[in-house]
Design a protein around this motif. Sequence first.
Motif, PDB file in Angstrom:
ATOM      1  N   ARG A  54       0.399   0.910 -41.425  1.00  0.00           N
ATOM      2  CA  ARG A  54      -0.150   1.652 -42.560  1.00  0.00           C
ATOM      3  C   ARG A  54      -0.944   0.770 -43.513  1.00  0.00           C
ATOM      4  O   ARG A  54      -1.842   1.249 -44.208  1.00  0.00           O
ATOM      5  N   THR A  55      -0.612  -0.524 -43.584  1.00  0.00           N
ATOM      6  CA  THR A  55      -1.344  -1.411 -44.483  1.00  0.00           C
ATOM      7  C   THR A  55      -2.043  -2.530 -43.725  1.00  0.00           C
ATOM      8  O   THR A  55      -2.359  -3.562 -44.304  1.00  0.00           O
ATOM      9  N   SER A  56      -2.263  -2.340 -42.426  1.00  0.00           N
ATOM     10  CA  SER A  56      -3.104  -3.283 -41.702  1.00  0.00           C
ATOM     11  C   SER A  56      -4.507  -3.190 -42.276  1.00  0.00           C
ATOM     12  O   SER A  56      -4.878  -2.202 -42.925  1.00  0.00           O
ATOM     13  N   ASN A  68       0.812  -4.870 -50.729  1.00  0.00           N
ATOM     14  CA  ASN A  68       0.807  -4.904 -49.257  1.00  0.00           C
ATOM     15  C   ASN A  68       1.584  -6.102 -48.739  1.00  0.00           C
ATOM     16  O   ASN A  68       2.496  -5.986 -47.918  1.00  0.00           O
ATOM     17  N   ASP A  69       1.206  -7.281 -49.207  1.00  0.00           N
ATOM     18  CA  ASP A  69       1.899  -8.483 -48.753  1.00  0.00           C
ATOM     19  C   ASP A  69       3.271  -8.634 -49.396  1.00  0.00           C
ATOM     20  O   ASP A  69       4.192  -9.172 -48.780  1.00  0.00           O
ATOM     21  N   LEU A  70       3.419  -8.178 -50.622  1.00  0.00           N
ATOM     22  CA  LEU A  70       4.729  -8.284 -51.265  1.00  0.00           C
ATOM     23  C   LEU A  70       5.782  -7.531 -50.453  1.00  0.00           C
ATOM     24  O   LEU A  70       6.893  -8.033 -50.235  1.00  0.00           O
ATOM     25  N   ARG A  72       3.014  -6.253 -41.263  1.00  0.00           N
ATOM     26  CA  ARG A  72       2.479  -4.936 -41.598  1.00  0.00           C
ATOM     27  C   ARG A  72       1.415  -4.451 -40.628  1.00  0.00           C
ATOM     28  O   ARG A  72       1.029  -3.285 -40.656  1.00  0.00           O
ATOM     29  N   ALA A  73       0.910  -5.337 -39.745  1.00  0.00           N
ATOM     30  CA  ALA A  73      -0.092  -4.923 -38.765  1.00  0.00           C
ATOM     31  C   ALA A  73       0.527  -4.578 -37.412  1.00  0.00           C
ATOM     32  O   ALA A  73      -0.183  -4.204 -36.490  1.00  0.00           O
ATOM     33  N   VAL A 115      -1.759  -3.384 -60.477  1.00  0.00           N
ATOM     34  CA  VAL A 115      -1.402  -3.328 -59.057  1.00  0.00           C
ATOM     35  C   VAL A 115      -2.693  -3.086 -58.289  1.00  0.00           C
ATOM     36  O   VAL A 115      -3.433  -2.144 -58.588  1.00  0.00           O
ATOM     37  N   CYS A 116      -2.983  -3.974 -57.319  1.00  0.00           N
ATOM     38  CA  CYS A 116      -4.218  -3.822 -56.540  1.00  0.00           C
ATOM     39  C   CYS A 116      -3.932  -3.546 -55.070  1.00  0.00           C
ATOM     40  O   CYS A 116      -4.854  -3.469 -54.263  1.00  0.00           O
ATOM     41  N   GLY A 117      -2.650  -3.407 -54.698  1.00  0.00           N
ATOM     42  CA  GLY A 117      -2.306  -3.082 -53.324  1.00  0.00           C
ATOM     43  C   GLY A 117      -2.417  -1.599 -53.053  1.00  0.00           C
ATOM     44  O   GLY A 117      -2.792  -0.799 -53.934  1.00  0.00           O
ATOM     45  N   GLU A 118      -2.070  -1.194 -51.838  1.00  0.00           N
ATOM     46  CA  GLU A 118      -2.256   0.190 -51.420  1.00  0.00           C
ATOM     47  C   GLU A 118      -1.413   1.178 -52.219  1.00  0.00           C
ATOM     48  O   GLU A 118      -1.771   2.357 -52.318  1.00  0.00           O
ATOM     49  N   MET A 119      -0.311   0.727 -52.810  1.00  0.00           N
ATOM     50  CA  MET A 119       0.503   1.636 -53.611  1.00  0.00           C
ATOM     51  C   MET A 119      -0.291   2.209 -54.778  1.00  0.00           C
ATOM     52  O   MET A 119      -0.075   3.349 -55.191  1.00  0.00           O
TER      53      MET A 119
END
Length: 570
Positions: free
Chosen positions: A197-199, A470-472, A481-482, A517-521
């Motif tokens: 989902r976050t690849s 994503n990485d967190l 995550r990939a 927050v700059c990740g996918e969330m």
Amino acid sequence: MSFQVFGLPVSRGVAIGRAVLVASSRVDVAHYFIDASRVATEVQRLRDARDTVASELTVMQRDLPGDAPHELSALLDVHLMLLHDEALTGATRHWIEERHYNAEWALSAQLEVLARQFDEMEDEYLRERKADLEQVVERLLRSLTAQGQPTPAPAVGPRDFGGEDPLVLIANDIAPADMLQFKKSVFTGFVTDVGGRTSHTAIVARSLDIPAVVGAREVSRVVRQDDWVIIDGDAGVVLVDPSPLLLEEYRFRQRQSELERERLDRLRHTPAVTLDGEVVELLANIELPGDAPGAIEAGAVGVGLFRSEFLFMNRDGELPGEEEQFEAYRRVVEGMRGLPVTIRTVDVGADKPLERMSVNELRHEHALNPALGLRAIRWSLSEPSMFRQQLRAILRAAALGPVKLLIPMLGNTSEIRATLEALARARQQLRESGRSFGEVEVGAMIEVPAAALIIDRFLEAFDFVSIGTNDLIQYTLAIDRADEAVAHLYDPWHPAVLELIRRTISASQAAGKAVSVCGEMAGDPAFTATLLQLGLRSFSMHPAQISVIKQQILRADTRRLGASAAGGRP
């Protein structure tokens, strides 16, 4: 025959079109569309490759030693026969002339068609001839590579190829660099065998705002070139060769989605303010300088993440110099018309490898675990000359507008010191050379659990922090995550993840430092209320997601959200 393939839904909506397969190959194959003026040239490249390979095979056959087995000469005859068979070269020419594929892509597409025909043959001897076909195609691809590839033409529009039907992309995987080629092309959706989902493939799909399904296992093996395909990006389902009734149902859903998108678009320039008056900052994540106008059009109030690593990709190992980078950053800063731009230093590694990843020019994929290896700030610090070039270019761009500098994947205080020393040295070099530069706010990405656990030390050193969820999540839960094999374990709602986010936001606010927050969330409406509840007031996401997140914010009342979000899913 109609059938379904299941994967992971990563970008919402419905796409309907004919399948375009990007097949895996032992030879790297470039995939791009050509314009009509280059069709004849591309066909000639194919002919030249065929003639070269034919000459090589003829010479090999002629020079066989006298005691060579007869079967060897017969095998070369088979290869020559396949080489001149219209089912290979003639049909490949069709892909060039009708679909405007480059020669390499056309050849690999026709290999996919023929290989499946061989697989379905009942005669075992004929089935085994597939290996001969693959060897001939590999020779052709190597010959095309030796010719050198023309520079790909600018991306073409959906009516610039020979067909009239919409297209969807089917592949084992799509590298980030290849996604740049496809970014403004004709595909209305895509499906890959692998990915989570976050690849990075999933992230780019959301940035393109096109339906996508990843982790669909064998989809590239069971779908054929030109099959009609429905991609249900909401359910994570791929429907192949659907019935007319099913097609009509999904076309209706497509129209409904388009109407919903138009409705959301009306919110683009409405201020993001909650029902109780809390102002929320909605920023854009972008990858290329040309993305800046789209960010403004989407209603972003700045760029919260410019992924500079995309300037380093598709370059055959040659890294961009200071002037080239400065020009790119200048375009972003000027394109944002005075709005703030946060530029992240190069974050390569893991699912974003470069051809050159170290001073010894070793290929990164040789690392045993690239997600835990020499990536992001670790790679930058190992290449001090490259790193100072990038820092100088960013500082120079800061003279033209408000710029923030963001450092990825910091995990300890020694990296903080080394980074700040490199920045000081870059400033000194600019002063000594008499070049103008601006001041920048310097921030750290919080994407390693260690950073979140010693957040107070980071806040002492930096002006702001940005949480890379994503990485967190990946590093907190020890999940690649990939990798679709463990994708079901990737859980943004895990209490440990939410606690690290809460801890970072709370500490930043107590220290009077900005936090985003700059990740996918940030771009997922399922998390908007939770992040607001945790105190977040700055979200950075793909421009395509801004309107849907803004809708959630306009409906939210932070006074009623409660005191704690660390208890799991709402």
